[in-house]
Motif scaffolding. Structure first.
Motif, PDB file in Angstrom:
ATOM      1  N   ASP A 158       0.837  -1.189   0.000  1.00  0.00           N
ATOM      2  CA  ASP A 158       0.000   0.000   0.000  1.00  0.00           C
ATOM      3  C   ASP A 158       0.881   1.251   0.000  1.00  0.00           C
ATOM      4  OD1 ASP A 158      -2.345  -1.614   0.318  1.00  0.00           O
ATOM      5  OD2 ASP A 158      -1.878  -1.761   2.456  1.00  0.00           O
ATOM      6  N   ILE A 159       0.257   2.391  -0.296  1.00  0.00           N
ATOM      7  CA  ILE A 159       0.994   3.658  -0.256  1.00  0.00           C
ATOM      8  C   ILE A 159       0.784   4.363   1.086  1.00  0.00           C
ATOM      9  CG2 ILE A 159       1.205   5.937  -1.307  1.00  0.00           C
ATOM     10  CD1 ILE A 159       0.605   4.629  -3.992  1.00  0.00           C
ATOM     11  N   ILE A 160      -0.456   4.463   1.543  1.00  0.00           N
ATOM     12  CA  ILE A 160      -0.755   5.071   2.839  1.00  0.00           C
ATOM     13  C   ILE A 160      -1.605   4.101   3.652  1.00  0.00           C
ATOM     14  CG2 ILE A 160      -1.979   6.939   4.030  1.00  0.00           C
ATOM     15  CD1 ILE A 160      -1.310   8.742   1.658  1.00  0.00           C
ATOM     16  N   VAL A 161      -1.173   3.811   4.870  1.00  0.00           N
ATOM     17  CA  VAL A 161      -1.911   2.949   5.793  1.00  0.00           C
ATOM     18  C   VAL A 161      -2.085   3.703   7.104  1.00  0.00           C
ATOM     19  CG1 VAL A 161      -1.929   0.773   7.060  1.00  0.00           C
ATOM     20  CG2 VAL A 161      -0.975   0.851   4.760  1.00  0.00           C
ATOM     21  N   PHE A 162      -3.338   3.828   7.562  1.00  0.00           N
ATOM     22  CA  PHE A 162      -3.564   4.526   8.833  1.00  0.00           C
ATOM     23  C   PHE A 162      -4.737   3.885   9.561  1.00  0.00           C
ATOM     24  CE2 PHE A 162      -4.284   7.875  11.892  1.00  0.00           C
ATOM     25  CZ  PHE A 162      -2.995   8.339  12.129  1.00  0.00           C
ATOM     26  N   SER A 163      -4.666   3.921  10.892  1.00  0.00           N
ATOM     27  CA  SER A 163      -5.728   3.355  11.726  1.00  0.00           C
ATOM     28  C   SER A 163      -5.913   4.213  12.967  1.00  0.00           C
ATOM     29  CB  SER A 163      -5.384   1.914  12.130  1.00  0.00           C
ATOM     30  OG  SER A 163      -4.201   1.877  12.912  1.00  0.00           O
ATOM     31  N   GLY A 164      -7.104   4.125  13.535  1.00  0.00           N
ATOM     32  CA  GLY A 164      -7.338   4.770  14.820  1.00  0.00           C
ATOM     33  C   GLY A 164      -7.611   6.252  14.756  1.00  0.00           C
ATOM     34  N   ALA A 165      -8.579   6.658  13.935  1.00  0.00           N
ATOM     35  CA  ALA A 165      -8.961   8.075  13.870  1.00  0.00           C
ATOM     36  C   ALA A 165     -10.453   8.121  13.565  1.00  0.00           C
ATOM     37  CB  ALA A 165      -8.172   8.799  12.791  1.00  0.00           C
ATOM     38  N   CYS A 219      -4.037   2.782  -2.549  1.00  0.00           N
ATOM     39  CA  CYS A 219      -3.460   4.100  -2.296  1.00  0.00           C
ATOM     40  C   CYS A 219      -3.708   4.498  -0.843  1.00  0.00           C
ATOM     41  CB  CYS A 219      -4.061   5.133  -3.241  1.00  0.00           C
ATOM     42  SG  CYS A 219      -3.768   4.810  -4.988  1.00  0.00           S
ATOM     43  N   PHE A 220      -4.938   4.352  -0.380  1.00  0.00           N
ATOM     44  CA  PHE A 220      -5.290   4.520   1.028  1.00  0.00           C
ATOM     45  C   PHE A 220      -5.823   3.199   1.567  1.00  0.00           C
ATOM     46  CE2 PHE A 220      -5.646   9.052  -0.111  1.00  0.00           C
ATOM     47  CZ  PHE A 220      -5.076   9.662   1.001  1.00  0.00           C
ATOM     48  N   ASP A 221      -5.265   2.714   2.664  1.00  0.00           N
ATOM     49  CA  ASP A 221      -5.788   1.563   3.399  1.00  0.00           C
ATOM     50  C   ASP A 221      -6.155   2.068   4.780  1.00  0.00           C
ATOM     51  OD1 ASP A 221      -6.435  -0.816   4.576  1.00  0.00           O
ATOM     52  OD2 ASP A 221      -4.670  -1.900   3.858  1.00  0.00           O
ATOM     53  N   LEU A 222      -7.452   2.231   5.048  1.00  0.00           N
ATOM     54  CA  LEU A 222      -7.950   2.881   6.257  1.00  0.00           C
ATOM     55  C   LEU A 222      -8.669   1.865   7.119  1.00  0.00           C
ATOM     56  CD1 LEU A 222      -9.351   6.083   4.508  1.00  0.00           C
ATOM     57  CD2 LEU A 222      -7.081   5.762   5.537  1.00  0.00           C
ATOM     58  N   ASN A 223      -8.184   1.668   8.330  1.00  0.00           N
ATOM     59  CA  ASN A 223      -8.706   0.651   9.233  1.00  0.00           C
ATOM     60  C   ASN A 223      -9.108   1.326  10.543  1.00  0.00           C
ATOM     61  OD1 ASN A 223      -9.359  -1.745  10.447  1.00  0.00           O
ATOM     62  ND2 ASN A 223      -7.254  -2.410  10.752  1.00  0.00           N
ATOM     63  N   ASN A 224     -10.411   1.252  10.885  1.00  0.00           N
ATOM     64  CA  ASN A 224     -10.902   2.027  12.029  1.00  0.00           C
ATOM     65  C   ASN A 224     -10.460   3.483  11.904  1.00  0.00           C
ATOM     66  OD1 ASN A 224     -10.361  -0.924  13.664  1.00  0.00           O
ATOM     67  ND2 ASN A 224     -12.345   0.082  13.890  1.00  0.00           N
ATOM     68  N   CYS A 225     -10.623   4.021  10.710  1.00  0.00           N
ATOM     69  CA  CYS A 225     -10.116   5.360  10.429  1.00  0.00           C
ATOM     70  C   CYS A 225     -11.132   6.136   9.593  1.00  0.00           C
ATOM     71  CB  CYS A 225      -8.776   5.272   9.691  1.00  0.00           C
ATOM     72  SG  CYS A 225      -8.074   6.868   9.247  1.00  0.00           S
ATOM     73  N   ASP A 226     -11.770   7.131  10.197  1.00  0.00           N
ATOM     74  CA  ASP A 226     -12.618   8.044   9.443  1.00  0.00           C
ATOM     75  C   ASP A 226     -11.724   9.026   8.682  1.00  0.00           C
ATOM     76  OD1 ASP A 226     -14.630   6.727  10.730  1.00  0.00           O
ATOM     77  OD2 ASP A 226     -15.252   8.419  11.984  1.00  0.00           O
ATOM     78  N   ALA A 227     -12.210   9.477   7.527  1.00  0.00           N
ATOM     79  CA  ALA A 227     -11.377  10.347   6.707  1.00  0.00           C
ATOM     80  C   ALA A 227     -12.242  11.205   5.804  1.00  0.00           C
ATOM     81  CB  ALA A 227     -10.391   9.533   5.873  1.00  0.00           C
ATOM     82  N   HIS A 228     -11.666  12.336   5.379  1.00  0.00           N
ATOM     83  CA  HIS A 228     -12.252  13.207   4.358  1.00  0.00           C
ATOM     84  C   HIS A 228     -11.251  13.286   3.210  1.00  0.00           C
ATOM     85  CE1 HIS A 228     -14.852  16.539   2.908  1.00  0.00           C
ATOM     86  NE2 HIS A 228     -13.718  16.936   2.339  1.00  0.00           N
ATOM     87  N   LEU A 229     -11.646  12.781   2.042  1.00  0.00           N
ATOM     88  CA  LEU A 229     -10.761  12.730   0.875  1.00  0.00           C
ATOM     89  C   LEU A 229     -11.404  13.548  -0.237  1.00  0.00           C
ATOM     90  CD1 LEU A 229     -10.047   8.873   0.956  1.00  0.00           C
ATOM     91  CD2 LEU A 229      -8.849  10.698   2.180  1.00  0.00           C
ATOM     92  N   GLU A 230     -10.752  14.637  -0.634  1.00  0.00           N
ATOM     93  CA  GLU A 230     -11.384  15.579  -1.564  1.00  0.00           C
ATOM     94  C   GLU A 230     -10.392  16.050  -2.626  1.00  0.00           C
ATOM     95  OE1 GLU A 230     -13.686  19.926  -1.516  1.00  0.00           O
ATOM     96  OE2 GLU A 230     -13.434  18.788   0.345  1.00  0.00           O
ATOM     97  N   GLY A 231     -10.821  15.995  -3.885  1.00  0.00           N
ATOM     98  CA  GLY A 231     -10.057  16.569  -4.983  1.00  0.00           C
ATOM     99  C   GLY A 231      -8.806  15.798  -5.365  1.00  0.00           C
ATOM    100  N   ASN A 232      -8.697  14.546  -4.951  1.00  0.00           N
ATOM    101  CA  ASN A 232      -7.512  13.747  -5.250  1.00  0.00           C
ATOM    102  C   ASN A 232      -7.636  13.041  -6.592  1.00  0.00           C
ATOM    103  OD1 ASN A 232      -6.180  13.973  -2.447  1.00  0.00           O
ATOM    104  ND2 ASN A 232      -8.234  13.243  -1.971  1.00  0.00           N
ATOM    105  N   VAL A 233      -6.500  12.654  -7.165  1.00  0.00           N
ATOM    106  CA  VAL A 233      -6.456  11.912  -8.425  1.00  0.00           C
ATOM    107  C   VAL A 233      -5.807  10.565  -8.151  1.00  0.00           C
ATOM    108  CG1 VAL A 233      -5.540  11.841 -10.766  1.00  0.00           C
ATOM    109  CG2 VAL A 233      -6.298  14.022  -9.795  1.00  0.00           C
TER     110      VAL A 233
END
Length: 237
Positions: free
Chosen positions: A131-138, A159-173
């Motif tokens: 993966d490129i970005i891995v994050f957890s716990g947010a 590209c994003f691997d999100l585990n127990n992670c809320d996120a806002h992803l905007e305007g990305n390619v």
């Protein structure tokens, strides 16, 4: 308890690297507050090129501390570029290299005054099954990961691997996201797992196996995105 301000300019960049003529890697940069404490020092690395600096397992380690990365590049990185825990971190206009054996950014835990914001960064393709970005716990109502106007030029897993992670992803390619080799899994621009809730708006997905993977109770608000050339399906459930 100190403060690092490594501030170059567009025409006078700073270079952090190994000793000329050496073939060794060096330990990179660690910004770590003592256990149980939080540092509010305004650390900055800007207009800087780091090379061969991942001997500690990552080029930059950030724990319970604050850092701005602005117009930074990393060269000859064979391991993780950024390893973070409970960060106050903004990354903007940086260029991330291909990382042969690990992630560009991995970390966990946003709480209290923490933040993780990515703006206008460029990510080279992952060259192998990683993966490129891995994050957890947010998770809301606490702080969440936010990413705006970043470009991902390829991936062989997520590209994003999100585990127990809320996120806002905007305007990305997100481009060219495909399995590295046939295996019993899928390849997705964004993988959302384990009760995570992600808002994805105004992103472009081009030439991907899947734009979004949702599993194990994850959810996504998917609005005003453009998906072109999804080779399997736009949404993977």
């Amino acid at each position: 308890g100190g403060t690092l301000r490594c501030e170059g300019t567009p025409y006078q960049r700073i270079r952090l690297g190994r000793h000329p003529g050496s073939l060794d890697t060096w330990q990179g940069v660690s910004i770590v507050a003592p256990s149980g404490q939080e540092s509010t020092a305004e650390n900055v690395i800007s207009y800087t090129d780091m090379e061969h600096g991942d001997a500690q397992g990552e080029a930059i380690e950030l724990r319970r501390s604050r850092l701005l990365l602005d117009h930074v590049t990393w060269g000859h990185s064979n391991d993780t570029v950024l390893e973070v825990y409970s960060p106050q971190l903004e990354i903007r206009d940086c260029t991330f290299p291909p990382v042969p054996t690990s992630k560009a950014l991995q970390g966990s835990t946003l709480r209290g005054n923490d933040y993780l914001i990515l703006r206008r960064n460029f990510f080279a393709p992952s060259p192998a099954y990683n993966d490129i970005i891995v994050f957890s716990g947010a998770q809301r109502p606490g702080p969440i990961l936010a990413a705006y106007d970043n470009v991902f030029t390829g991936a062989t897993d997520e590209c994003f691997d999100l585990n127990n992670c809320d996120a806002h992803l905007e305007g990305n390619v997100f481009m060219h996201v495909h399995l590295f080799r046939p295996r019993n899994t899928t390849c997705n621009a964004i993988a959302i797992n384990n009760e995570s809730n992600v808002t994805a708006v105004r992103n472009l997905f081009y030439d991907v196996d899947h734009a979004i993977l949702l599993k194990n109770g994850a959810s996504c608000t998917f609005e005003n995105n453009t998906v072109v050339g999804a080779t399997v399906a736009a949404i993977n459930l």
